[in-house]
Enzyme design. Structure first.
Site, PDB file in Angstrom:
ATOM      1  N   ASP A  62     -35.267  33.671 -13.232  1.00 21.37           N
ATOM      2  CA  ASP A  62     -35.501  33.807 -11.793  1.00 21.37           C
ATOM      3  C   ASP A  62     -36.161  35.159 -11.490  1.00 21.37           C
ATOM      4  O   ASP A  62     -36.951  35.642 -12.301  1.00 21.37           O
ATOM      5  CB  ASP A  62     -34.151  33.657 -11.065  1.00 21.37           C
ATOM      6  N   PRO A  70     -21.702  44.674  -4.805  1.00 14.96           N
ATOM      7  CA  PRO A  70     -20.237  44.857  -4.773  1.00 14.96           C
ATOM      8  C   PRO A  70     -19.456  43.582  -5.050  1.00 14.96           C
ATOM      9  O   PRO A  70     -18.331  43.649  -5.574  1.00 14.96           O
ATOM     10  CB  PRO A  70     -19.961  45.364  -3.350  1.00 14.96           C
ATOM     11  N   ASP A  71     -20.022  42.415  -4.719  1.00 15.51           N
ATOM     12  CA  ASP A  71     -19.283  41.176  -4.977  1.00 15.51           C
ATOM     13  C   ASP A  71     -19.655  40.557  -6.332  1.00 15.51           C
ATOM     14  O   ASP A  71     -19.346  39.401  -6.608  1.00 15.51           O
ATOM     15  CB  ASP A  71     -19.498  40.168  -3.844  1.00 15.51           C
ATOM     16  N   HIS A 117     -34.045  36.414  -4.670  1.00 16.01           N
ATOM     17  CA  HIS A 117     -33.824  34.998  -4.980  1.00 16.01           C
ATOM     18  C   HIS A 117     -32.818  34.822  -6.126  1.00 16.01           C
ATOM     19  O   HIS A 117     -31.836  34.067  -6.012  1.00 16.01           O
ATOM     20  CB  HIS A 117     -35.178  34.364  -5.320  1.00 16.01           C
ATOM     21  N   ASN A 131     -11.377  38.505  -5.146  1.00 18.62           N
ATOM     22  CA  ASN A 131     -11.366  39.971  -5.057  1.00 18.62           C
ATOM     23  C   ASN A 131     -11.203  40.447  -3.621  1.00 18.62           C
ATOM     24  O   ASN A 131     -11.376  41.624  -3.316  1.00 18.62           O
ATOM     25  CB  ASN A 131     -12.645  40.568  -5.664  1.00 18.62           C
ATOM     26  N   ASP A 248     -31.986  13.523  -9.982  1.00 18.71           N
ATOM     27  CA  ASP A 248     -30.774  12.938 -10.563  1.00 18.71           C
ATOM     28  C   ASP A 248     -29.614  12.885  -9.583  1.00 18.71           C
ATOM     29  O   ASP A 248     -28.923  11.888  -9.468  1.00 18.71           O
ATOM     30  CB  ASP A 248     -30.326  13.742 -11.790  1.00 18.71           C
ATOM     31  N   SER A 295     -33.439  25.451  -4.585  1.00 13.17           N
ATOM     32  CA  SER A 295     -33.113  26.591  -5.458  1.00 13.17           C
ATOM     33  C   SER A 295     -31.635  26.921  -5.417  1.00 13.17           C
ATOM     34  O   SER A 295     -31.079  27.410  -6.390  1.00 13.17           O
ATOM     35  CB  SER A 295     -33.850  27.851  -4.991  1.00 13.17           C
TER      36      SER A 295
HETATM   37 CA   LIG Z   1     -15.715  37.630  -3.598  1.00 15.15          CA
END
Ligand SMILES: [Ca+2]
Ligand SMILES: [Ca+2]
Ligand SMILES: [Ca+2]
Length: 457
Positions: A62, A70-71, A117, A131, A248, A295
């Protein structure tokens, strides 16, 4: 055995980790549905992924990755055991210091995302779950290999994509996510996909956003290749999603909330009409982003595949594809259809699916032929099963017929792709919409159907 294990894991349990706020909230940007509606749509629950799962290496081919997001704090990145940061190509693969992946655009070991992206795609799969911040990712057991093939405006070449596929296969990726579209498939790319097939690496491909019918997949169909279309929150095919025999199954692809790579605005870069800069940013600090496209549907399927493999690492790509398709939840008209293929990705269903078992039914074409003995409608498609019973074709008037007329000849042996029936044109004895239905039975008596419609003038 595995089945029992799975049922046990479905029992409600308390979650030790703290919930991700967007996984439980709705209307954060004024919409009438859940912020991460896609999770509900595929049947994802934190409990589903709470069992121990083997790590699965997933290559994301990609625009790269904002690996400091942070995540993504809990994400495991690929770590090449055979090359270290020393200016030398220690593993002799032609890439100097390919330590966490590769940047095929600039030819270096830093696959940093300048377009947003790839980070969005990666977040759907691998955002840190439990988290207490942001979004939940679907598959906590993945290790991500970011392979950057698209530049800061999301452009790239098929040659780079092909190289990245070879790279991913050589480094042991089990699943490759290809949320790329547009360009006509090249020979080089087809060869790369075939190479992945030979190595039983699953390739998950976005169907594309032209809103057009795909008569066949973008690549010569392989049992390791899954093409994914998009649905919207109403469980209807998104208008932009390609459809047809080349697709599919479908997964959520409209208004998908995921991660925003720093200093990016992917909808702006994509040149979407009426898009104002920053419009799709979500949350304080704009660390999150919502976007539309096949996507973002493909990574739902990639993540589901990673969960299946994580639970049973010996599964080959053919089995994984089968489990995902066979368990998909029927949408649109009954049976396998032109708009949504086998239907909507169903995560709990796929985890319960027996890997060897399948019934494939698909009408891929209706064509008119004129012969000496008259005019015929040829029905072509797929009719097969791991233990094939029989198959037949019927016709009925209208969109949802109550009366069906069977074609004379039944199929007593499976058809992988070919002629299923020849219907005399006289069968369609009134103008208007007609439905052609294919029914395939398994030796155990269960069945699957596929439908296609045609308009008679
Ligand atoms: Ca999270
Ligand atoms: Ca190297
Ligand atoms: Ca259907």
């Amino acid at each position: 055995m595995l089945f029992a294990l799975w049922l046990a894991s479905l029992a409600p349990g308390s979650l030790a980790a703290s919930a991700d706020p967007y996984a439980g909230s709705s209307g954060s940007w004024g919409q009438a549905y859940a912020d991460q509606w896609g999770l509900t749509a595929i049947g994802w629950q934190a409990q589903v992924v709470a069992e121990p799962l083997a790590e699965v290496l997933v290559a994301i081919i990609d625009t790269g990755l904002d690996y400091y997001h942070p995540d993504l704090a809990g994400v495991r990145l690929y770590s090449n055991p055979d090359d270290v940061l020393n200016g030398r190509d220690d593993d002799g693969n032609g890439y100097v210091d390919d330590v966490i992946g590769w940047n095929f655009v600039d030819g270096n070991g830093n696959p940093w995302d300048q377009a947003g992206h790839g980070t969005h795609v990666t977040g759907v799969i691998a955002a840190t779950t439990g988290n207490g911040r942001g979004v939940a990712g679907i598959a906590p057991n993945v290790r991500i290999m970011p392979l950057k093939v698209l530049n800061f405006i999301g452009r790239g070449t098929t040659t780079r994509v092909a190289e990245a596929i070879y790279y991913a296969v050589s480094k042991g990726a089990r699943v490759i996510n290809l949320s790329l579209g547009g360009e006509a498939p090249s020979m080089a790319l087809q060869r790369a996909v075939d190479h992945a097939a030979r190595h039983q690496v699953l390739v998950v491909l976005a169907a594309g956003n032209a809103g057009k019918e795909m008569a066949q997949p973008r690549f010569v169909d392989q049992p390791n290749l899954i093409t994914v279309g998009a649905i919207d929150p109403a469980r209807v095919r998104a208008g932009f999603s390609n459809y047809g025999p080349g697709v599919d199954l479908v997964a959520p692809g409209t208004d998908i909330l995921s991660l925003r790579a720093r200093r990016t605005d992917v909808s702006l870069v994509a040149g979407l009409a009426d898009y104002a800069a920053g419009q799709n940013f979500v949350g304080r600090g704009a660390h999150y982003y919502r976007a539309n496209g096949t996507s973002f549907a493909a990574p739902f399927v990639t993540a589901a595949a990673a969960l299946l493999i994580g639970r049973d690492p010996k599964l080959d790509a053919t089995s994984v594809k089968r489990m995902l398709l066979q368990s998909a939840k029927d949408l649109d008209i009954p049976g396998v259809d032109n708009q949504t293929g086998y239907g909507l990705l169903d995560l709990p269903g796929s985890l319960k699916q027996a890997p060897e078992r399948f019934i494939d039914a698909r009408v891929t074409g209706l064509g008119v032929v004129q012969r000496a003995d008259g005019l015929f409608i040829q029905v072509s498609g797929i009719a097969r099963a791991d233990r094939f019973g029989e198959a037949w074709v019927e016709t009925g008037k209208g969109d949802d017929p109550t009366n069906w007329r069977k074609a004379e000849a039944r199929l007593t042996s499976p058809v992988s792709q070919g002629l299923l029936a020849e219907l005399p044109a006289g069968v369609f004895d009134a103008p208007g919409r007609w439905t052609v239905r294919l029914t395939v039975t398994h030796a155990d008596g269960t069945r699957r159907e596929a439908r296609s419609v045609l308009d008679i003038e």
